[in-house]
Design a protein around this motif. Structure first.
Motif, PDB file in Angstrom:
ATOM      1  N   SER A  93       0.817  -1.202   0.000  1.00  0.00           N
ATOM      2  CA  SER A  93       0.000   0.000   0.000  1.00  0.00           C
ATOM      3  C   SER A  93       0.857   1.260   0.000  1.00  0.00           C
ATOM      4  O   SER A  93       0.434   2.300  -0.481  1.00  0.00           O
ATOM      5  CB  SER A  93      -0.940   0.015   1.211  1.00  0.00           C
ATOM      6  N   SER A  94       2.085   1.160   0.492  1.00  0.00           N
ATOM      7  CA  SER A  94       2.922   2.350   0.580  1.00  0.00           C
ATOM      8  C   SER A  94       3.808   2.553  -0.643  1.00  0.00           C
ATOM      9  O   SER A  94       4.018   3.658  -1.080  1.00  0.00           O
ATOM     10  CB  SER A  94       3.784   2.303   1.840  1.00  0.00           C
ATOM     11  N   LYS A  95       4.336   1.478  -1.197  1.00  0.00           N
ATOM     12  CA  LYS A  95       5.229   1.605  -2.348  1.00  0.00           C
ATOM     13  C   LYS A  95       5.453   0.256  -2.988  1.00  0.00           C
ATOM     14  O   LYS A  95       5.142  -0.781  -2.426  1.00  0.00           O
ATOM     15  CB  LYS A  95       6.566   2.193  -1.922  1.00  0.00           C
ATOM     16  N   LYS A  96       6.037   0.282  -4.159  1.00  0.00           N
ATOM     17  CA  LYS A  96       6.416  -0.947  -4.845  1.00  0.00           C
ATOM     18  C   LYS A  96       7.722  -1.466  -4.261  1.00  0.00           C
ATOM     19  O   LYS A  96       8.541  -0.695  -3.789  1.00  0.00           O
ATOM     20  CB  LYS A  96       6.639  -0.663  -6.325  1.00  0.00           C
ATOM     21  N   PHE A  97       7.910  -2.775  -4.284  1.00  0.00           N
ATOM     22  CA  PHE A  97       9.179  -3.344  -3.859  1.00  0.00           C
ATOM     23  C   PHE A  97       9.571  -4.427  -4.847  1.00  0.00           C
ATOM     24  O   PHE A  97       8.738  -5.032  -5.490  1.00  0.00           O
ATOM     25  CB  PHE A  97       9.127  -3.867  -2.420  1.00  0.00           C
ATOM     26  N   GLY A  98      10.867  -4.643  -4.960  1.00  0.00           N
ATOM     27  CA  GLY A  98      11.383  -5.550  -5.968  1.00  0.00           C
ATOM     28  C   GLY A  98      11.824  -6.887  -5.406  1.00  0.00           C
ATOM     29  O   GLY A  98      11.658  -7.185  -4.229  1.00  0.00           O
ATOM     30  N   HIS A  99      12.421  -7.662  -6.282  1.00  0.00           N
ATOM     31  CA  HIS A  99      12.869  -9.004  -5.927  1.00  0.00           C
ATOM     32  C   HIS A  99      13.920  -8.991  -4.828  1.00  0.00           C
ATOM     33  O   HIS A  99      13.934  -9.873  -3.980  1.00  0.00           O
ATOM     34  CB  HIS A  99      13.428  -9.715  -7.163  1.00  0.00           C
ATOM     35  N   LEU A 100      14.793  -7.998  -4.860  1.00  0.00           N
ATOM     36  CA  LEU A 100      15.840  -7.937  -3.832  1.00  0.00           C
ATOM     37  C   LEU A 100      15.230  -7.705  -2.453  1.00  0.00           C
ATOM     38  O   LEU A 100      15.616  -8.346  -1.474  1.00  0.00           O
ATOM     39  CB  LEU A 100      16.854  -6.840  -4.155  1.00  0.00           C
ATOM     40  N   GLN A 101      14.281  -6.798  -2.386  1.00  0.00           N
ATOM     41  CA  GLN A 101      13.622  -6.525  -1.110  1.00  0.00           C
ATOM     42  C   GLN A 101      12.794  -7.734  -0.669  1.00  0.00           C
ATOM     43  O   GLN A 101      12.767  -8.079   0.516  1.00  0.00           O
ATOM     44  CB  GLN A 101      12.752  -5.287  -1.215  1.00  0.00           C
ATOM     45  N   LEU A 102      12.149  -8.397  -1.618  1.00  0.00           N
ATOM     46  CA  LEU A 102      11.364  -9.589  -1.290  1.00  0.00           C
ATOM     47  C   LEU A 102      12.273 -10.680  -0.733  1.00  0.00           C
ATOM     48  O   LEU A 102      11.935 -11.331   0.261  1.00  0.00           O
ATOM     49  CB  LEU A 102      10.618 -10.089  -2.523  1.00  0.00           C
ATOM     50  N   PHE A 103      13.445 -10.876  -1.340  1.00  0.00           N
ATOM     51  CA  PHE A 103      14.395 -11.859  -0.828  1.00  0.00           C
ATOM     52  C   PHE A 103      14.777 -11.519   0.605  1.00  0.00           C
ATOM     53  O   PHE A 103      14.793 -12.380   1.483  1.00  0.00           O
ATOM     54  CB  PHE A 103      15.656 -11.922  -1.712  1.00  0.00           C
ATOM     55  N   ASP A 104      15.085 -10.244   0.828  1.00  0.00           N
ATOM     56  CA  ASP A 104      15.483  -9.793   2.159  1.00  0.00           C
ATOM     57  C   ASP A 104      14.377 -10.055   3.180  1.00  0.00           C
ATOM     58  O   ASP A 104      14.633 -10.585   4.258  1.00  0.00           O
ATOM     59  CB  ASP A 104      15.833  -8.299   2.117  1.00  0.00           C
ATOM     60  N   ILE A 105      13.160  -9.725   2.839  1.00  0.00           N
ATOM     61  CA  ILE A 105      12.033  -9.887   3.765  1.00  0.00           C
ATOM     62  C   ILE A 105      11.771 -11.357   4.077  1.00  0.00           C
ATOM     63  O   ILE A 105      11.543 -11.722   5.229  1.00  0.00           O
ATOM     64  CB  ILE A 105      10.761  -9.239   3.172  1.00  0.00           C
ATOM     65  N   THR A 106      11.831 -12.200   3.062  1.00  0.00           N
ATOM     66  CA  THR A 106      11.480 -13.615   3.259  1.00  0.00           C
ATOM     67  C   THR A 106      12.615 -14.456   3.833  1.00  0.00           C
ATOM     68  O   THR A 106      12.423 -15.634   4.106  1.00  0.00           O
ATOM     69  CB  THR A 106      10.992 -14.253   1.942  1.00  0.00           C
ATOM     70  N   HIS A 107      13.782 -13.858   4.005  1.00  0.00           N
ATOM     71  CA  HIS A 107      14.906 -14.600   4.573  1.00  0.00           C
ATOM     72  C   HIS A 107      15.338 -14.033   5.915  1.00  0.00           C
ATOM     73  O   HIS A 107      16.498 -14.127   6.308  1.00  0.00           O
ATOM     74  CB  HIS A 107      16.074 -14.636   3.588  1.00  0.00           C
TER      75      HIS A 107
END
Length: 107
Positions: free
Chosen positions: A23-37
């Protein structure tokens, strides 16, 4: 994708954190990797995850330095390329090998 990775992604997609991010902003694959690990406390799940995150960060910095003079270049579009360079392309054979190993165990 390994089972624990799938569980992490599914948990993330159903989380409040994802809702806040989307809802606040778009995020990419790098951020997704960081969040899920990362664990709930924010620390990386494994030492391997720490090493990969560092490599991703370093590769991103390389791209930023290389492309800083080209204003038409969109760094958001290179996340996939960075993931592939650091982790390698998706390898569906790993999942197949795991399935075969489990079948052999059951037999």
């Amino acid at each position: 994708m390994l089972r624990y990775q799938w569980e992490d992604v599914a948990r993330f997609w159903n989380s409040k954190k994802r809702e806040e991010l989307s809802s606040s902003k778009k995020f990419g694959h790098l951020q997704l990797f960081d969040i899920t690990h990362r664990k709930k406390d924010g620390s990386p799940m494994t030492t391997e995850a720490v090493e990969i995150m560092e490599k991703l960060k370093d590769k991103r910095a390389e791209y930023e330095a290389t492309t800083s003079s080209d204003s038409s270049f969109n760094l958001g579009n290179i996340d996939n390329q960075i993931i592939i360079e650091v982790l390698g392309p998706e390898r569906y054979g790993r999942a197949q090998a795991e399935v075969q190993r489990l079948r052999d165990q059951m037999a």
